[in-house]
Enzyme design. Structure first.
Site, PDB file in Angstrom:
ATOM      1  N   GLY A   9     -42.722  26.744 -29.572  1.00  0.00           N
ATOM      2  CA  GLY A   9     -43.522  27.933 -29.237  1.00  0.00           C
ATOM      3  C   GLY A   9     -44.318  28.412 -30.440  1.00  0.00           C
ATOM      4  O   GLY A   9     -43.804  28.391 -31.555  1.00  0.00           O
TER       5      GLY A   9
ATOM      6  N   ARG B 193     -44.801  20.674 -26.912  1.00  0.00           N
ATOM      7  CA  ARG B 193     -43.432  20.212 -26.688  1.00  0.00           C
ATOM      8  C   ARG B 193     -43.591  18.722 -26.385  1.00  0.00           C
ATOM      9  O   ARG B 193     -44.463  18.334 -25.622  1.00  0.00           O
ATOM     10  CB  ARG B 193     -42.787  20.987 -25.553  1.00  0.00           C
ATOM     11  CG  ARG B 193     -42.681  22.483 -25.920  1.00  0.00           C
ATOM     12  CD  ARG B 193     -41.514  23.194 -25.286  1.00  0.00           C
ATOM     13  NE  ARG B 193     -41.058  24.314 -26.108  1.00  0.00           N
ATOM     14  CZ  ARG B 193     -41.571  25.561 -26.055  1.00  0.00           C
ATOM     15  NH1 ARG B 193     -42.537  25.828 -25.211  1.00  0.00           N
ATOM     16  NH2 ARG B 193     -41.107  26.518 -26.835  1.00  0.00           N
TER      17      ARG B 193
ATOM     18  N   ASP C 220     -35.419  26.131 -33.408  1.00  0.00           N
ATOM     19  CA  ASP C 220     -34.233  25.278 -33.569  1.00  0.00           C
ATOM     20  C   ASP C 220     -34.388  23.921 -32.884  1.00  0.00           C
ATOM     21  O   ASP C 220     -33.860  22.921 -33.362  1.00  0.00           O
ATOM     22  CB  ASP C 220     -32.956  25.999 -33.116  1.00  0.00           C
ATOM     23  CG  ASP C 220     -33.056  26.538 -31.702  1.00  0.00           C
ATOM     24  OD1 ASP C 220     -34.156  26.489 -31.111  1.00  0.00           O
ATOM     25  OD2 ASP C 220     -32.027  27.011 -31.177  1.00  0.00           O
TER      26      ASP C 220
ATOM     27  N   THR D  67     -40.694  31.340 -35.124  1.00  0.00           N
ATOM     28  CA  THR D  67     -40.502  31.674 -33.715  1.00  0.00           C
ATOM     29  C   THR D  67     -40.408  33.185 -33.584  1.00  0.00           C
ATOM     30  O   THR D  67     -39.776  33.836 -34.416  1.00  0.00           O
ATOM     31  CB  THR D  67     -39.230  31.027 -33.121  1.00  0.00           C
ATOM     32  OG1 THR D  67     -38.879  31.730 -31.916  1.00  0.00           O
ATOM     33  CG2 THR D  67     -38.032  31.081 -34.036  1.00  0.00           C
TER      34      THR D  67
ATOM     35  N   ASP E  49     -38.692  34.651 -31.498  1.00  0.00           N
ATOM     36  CA  ASP E  49     -37.391  35.010 -30.933  1.00  0.00           C
ATOM     37  C   ASP E  49     -36.344  35.418 -31.976  1.00  0.00           C
ATOM     38  O   ASP E  49     -35.371  36.072 -31.630  1.00  0.00           O
ATOM     39  CB  ASP E  49     -36.829  33.838 -30.104  1.00  0.00           C
ATOM     40  CG  ASP E  49     -37.762  33.440 -28.974  1.00  0.00           C
ATOM     41  OD1 ASP E  49     -38.530  34.306 -28.526  1.00  0.00           O
ATOM     42  OD2 ASP E  49     -37.734  32.270 -28.556  1.00  0.00           O
TER      43      ASP E  49
ATOM     44  N   ASP F  10     -34.039  33.633 -33.312  1.00  0.00           N
ATOM     45  CA  ASP F  10     -32.763  33.151 -32.763  1.00  0.00           C
ATOM     46  C   ASP F  10     -32.228  31.951 -33.525  1.00  0.00           C
ATOM     47  O   ASP F  10     -31.493  31.136 -32.974  1.00  0.00           O
ATOM     48  CB  ASP F  10     -32.955  32.789 -31.277  1.00  0.00           C
ATOM     49  CG  ASP F  10     -34.007  31.686 -31.079  1.00  0.00           C
ATOM     50  OD1 ASP F  10     -34.727  31.374 -32.041  1.00  0.00           O
ATOM     51  OD2 ASP F  10     -34.088  31.145 -29.967  1.00  0.00           O
TER      52      ASP F  10
ATOM     53  N   ARG G  57     -36.340  34.350 -24.871  1.00  0.00           N
ATOM     54  CA  ARG G  57     -35.542  33.275 -24.250  1.00  0.00           C
ATOM     55  C   ARG G  57     -34.086  33.733 -24.090  1.00  0.00           C
ATOM     56  O   ARG G  57     -33.853  34.738 -23.459  1.00  0.00           O
ATOM     57  CB  ARG G  57     -35.650  31.985 -25.066  1.00  0.00           C
ATOM     58  CG  ARG G  57     -37.057  31.405 -25.025  1.00  0.00           C
ATOM     59  CD  ARG G  57     -37.083  29.992 -25.523  1.00  0.00           C
ATOM     60  NE  ARG G  57     -36.720  29.912 -26.926  1.00  0.00           N
ATOM     61  CZ  ARG G  57     -36.671  28.785 -27.616  1.00  0.00           C
ATOM     62  NH1 ARG G  57     -36.944  27.639 -27.030  1.00  0.00           N
ATOM     63  NH2 ARG G  57     -36.347  28.783 -28.881  1.00  0.00           N
TER      64      ARG G  57
HETATM   65  P1  ADP Z   1     -38.546  25.285 -30.560  1.00  0.00           P
HETATM   66  O1  ADP Z   1     -38.737  24.478 -31.790  1.00  0.00           O
HETATM   67  O2  ADP Z   1     -39.482  26.461 -30.496  1.00  0.00           O
HETATM   68  O3  ADP Z   1     -37.086  25.662 -30.343  1.00  0.00           O
HETATM   69  P2  ADP Z   1     -38.352  23.230 -28.450  1.00  0.00           P
HETATM   70  O4  ADP Z   1     -36.901  23.449 -28.216  1.00  0.00           O
HETATM   71  O5  ADP Z   1     -39.222  23.082 -27.260  1.00  0.00           O
HETATM   72  O6  ADP Z   1     -39.021  24.403 -29.311  1.00  0.00           O
HETATM   73  O7  ADP Z   1     -38.503  21.919 -29.366  1.00  0.00           O
HETATM   74  C1  ADP Z   1     -39.768  21.494 -29.801  1.00  0.00           C
HETATM   75  C2  ADP Z   1     -39.819  19.992 -29.832  1.00  0.00           C
HETATM   76  O8  ADP Z   1     -38.845  19.492 -30.768  1.00  0.00           O
HETATM   77  C3  ADP Z   1     -39.491  19.282 -28.537  1.00  0.00           C
HETATM   78  O9  ADP Z   1     -40.566  19.243 -27.628  1.00  0.00           O
HETATM   79  C4  ADP Z   1     -39.141  17.880 -29.036  1.00  0.00           C
HETATM   80  O10 ADP Z   1     -40.317  17.150 -29.321  1.00  0.00           O
HETATM   81  C5  ADP Z   1     -38.429  18.189 -30.351  1.00  0.00           C
HETATM   82  N1  ADP Z   1     -36.962  18.179 -30.128  1.00  0.00           N
HETATM   83  C6  ADP Z   1     -36.190  19.160 -29.631  1.00  0.00           C
HETATM   84  N2  ADP Z   1     -34.903  18.760 -29.514  1.00  0.00           N
HETATM   85  C7  ADP Z   1     -34.871  17.467 -29.930  1.00  0.00           C
HETATM   86  C8  ADP Z   1     -33.833  16.475 -30.039  1.00  0.00           C
HETATM   87  N3  ADP Z   1     -32.564  16.729 -29.704  1.00  0.00           N
HETATM   88  N4  ADP Z   1     -34.188  15.259 -30.510  1.00  0.00           N
HETATM   89  C9  ADP Z   1     -35.461  14.977 -30.870  1.00  0.00           C
HETATM   90  N5  ADP Z   1     -36.472  15.856 -30.777  1.00  0.00           N
HETATM   91  C10 ADP Z   1     -36.193  17.094 -30.331  1.00  0.00           C
END
Ligand code: ADP
Length: 336
Positions: free
Chosen positions: A26, A87, A118, A141, A143, A145, A187
């Protein structure tokens, strides 16, 4: 005032020469200030800076470009991210990451800074293991969090935006004797709700971390009525047990109330970053580069108290982010 660790750049044949930066997950106000800090600090230390467009997707699609000092001019005040974000489900597969690693190697990138949440750090952690390329995370972020950091880039701006909107809503709520349910983002976290609600003087704050009942929300409204209050602002986290403010409004309507709804949504994500977020982003972005140059292999640059420090990705994945129960209790006392 930040207390910043001192790193000594390692000078050896293997020392880092090319650092890339990407924003992932995000978007958050202040990400641009962090990109600027990474690029300018990299250049200030005689290394080459690269920008990756669209988060991890850009690593797979070869959207990797050199960045000069002027490429980050006039962005510190802008919300969103000039590198754009995404994403990327393909990055969750070994095949996808193999492709990303090949491209990083082809560009000679020997250090990467990931600005994100995260989820992005889970990806970063796997990337370090599979590629051996050092990766530093910068928490970006709204959030707030992420464990092991009190603050994330964008949170302060989002809370300020929420408070400004609540101030406006309160004007109309008190003129018309109304109950307003204000839904905020976050979230699964109640951090934005708690801080926005407390700063906006909300009568009740509903967060995902603490279960409540419609009855206790009604009681809080009635307590206010008994004290002569004619209006109520209830701040509701989108991830709360009711599934946001709309279902809660339906429950209150069934009990004879006529609540008005305000869903702040993405307004809290946008806008020019606050002074606090610009300083936080500039500091954390710079320290991410300092740590890469000093030979740190991985981890997130965060801030606890005034101390800027690095926490390994593994530790971050093991610890939950916690909402301050004390702050929640204070907010309840203040709303009486
Ligand atoms: P944020 O970083 O804001 O928490 P997301 O949870 O959508 O957002 O994660 C962003 C991107 O990080 C995902 O679209 C993916 O490309 C990568 N990612 C998240 N979790 C994993 C994972 N377990 N293994 C590999 N890449 C990951």
């Amino acid at each position: 005032m930040f207390i910043i660790p001192k790193f000594k750049p390692v000078k050896s044949k293997k020392s880092i020469k090319r650092i890339a930066v990407l924003t992932s997950g995000g978007d958050a106000p202040g990400m641009n200030a962090a990109i600027r800090a990474v690029v300018r600090t990299t250049l200030a230390h005689g290394c080459e800076a690269f920008g990756v467009q669209r988060g991890y997707s850009g690593l797979l699609e070869n959207l990797i470009h050199p960045m000069g000092a002027s490429s980050v001019a006039n962005i510190i005040q802008r919300g969103g991210t000039i590198l754009r974000t995404s994403r990327c489900p393909e990055f969750m597969t070994r095949k996808g990451r193999k492709q990303a690693i090949e491209l990083l190697e082809r560009h000679g990138i020997d250090g990467l800074v990931v600005i994100g949440g995260d989820g992005s750090f889970r990806g970063a952690s796997i990337l370090v293991k599979e590629s051996g390329i050092p990766v530093m995370g910068v928490p970006g972020t709204i959030d707030n969090d992420i464990p092991c950091t009190d603050d994330t880039i964008g949170f302060d701006t989002a809370v300020n935006t929420g408070i400004q909107l609540i101030d406006k809503i309160r004007d109309t709520a008190s003129s018309h004797d109304r109950i307003f349910l204000v839904e905020v983002m976050g979230r699964h976290s109640g951090m934005i709700a708690l801080h926005t609600g407390m700063g906006g003087g909300a009568e009740t704050i509903v967060v995902p971390e603490v279960r409540t009942t419609v009855n206790s929300i009604v009681e809080a409204i009635e307590r206010g009525v008994r004290r002569g209050k004619t209006s109520s602002i209830i701040v509701v986290a989108e991830g709360c047990q009711f599934g946001g403010a709309t279902p809660l409004a339906k429950e209150l309507t069934k009990r004879g109330y006529s609540p008005k709804l305000a869903i702040l949504g993405h307004t809290q994500r946008g806008g020019s970053p606050s002074a606090h977020d610009r300083l936080l982003a500039s500091t954390l972005g710079a320290v991410a580069v300092h740590s890469l140059l000093a030979g740190v292999k991985e981890g997130m640059v965060g801030v606890e108290g005034d101390y800027v420090h690095i926490t390994s990705f593994k530790r971050i994945s093991q610890k939950p982010a916690v909402l301050s129960q004390q702050l929640l209790e204070i907010s309840r006392d203040l709303a009486v």
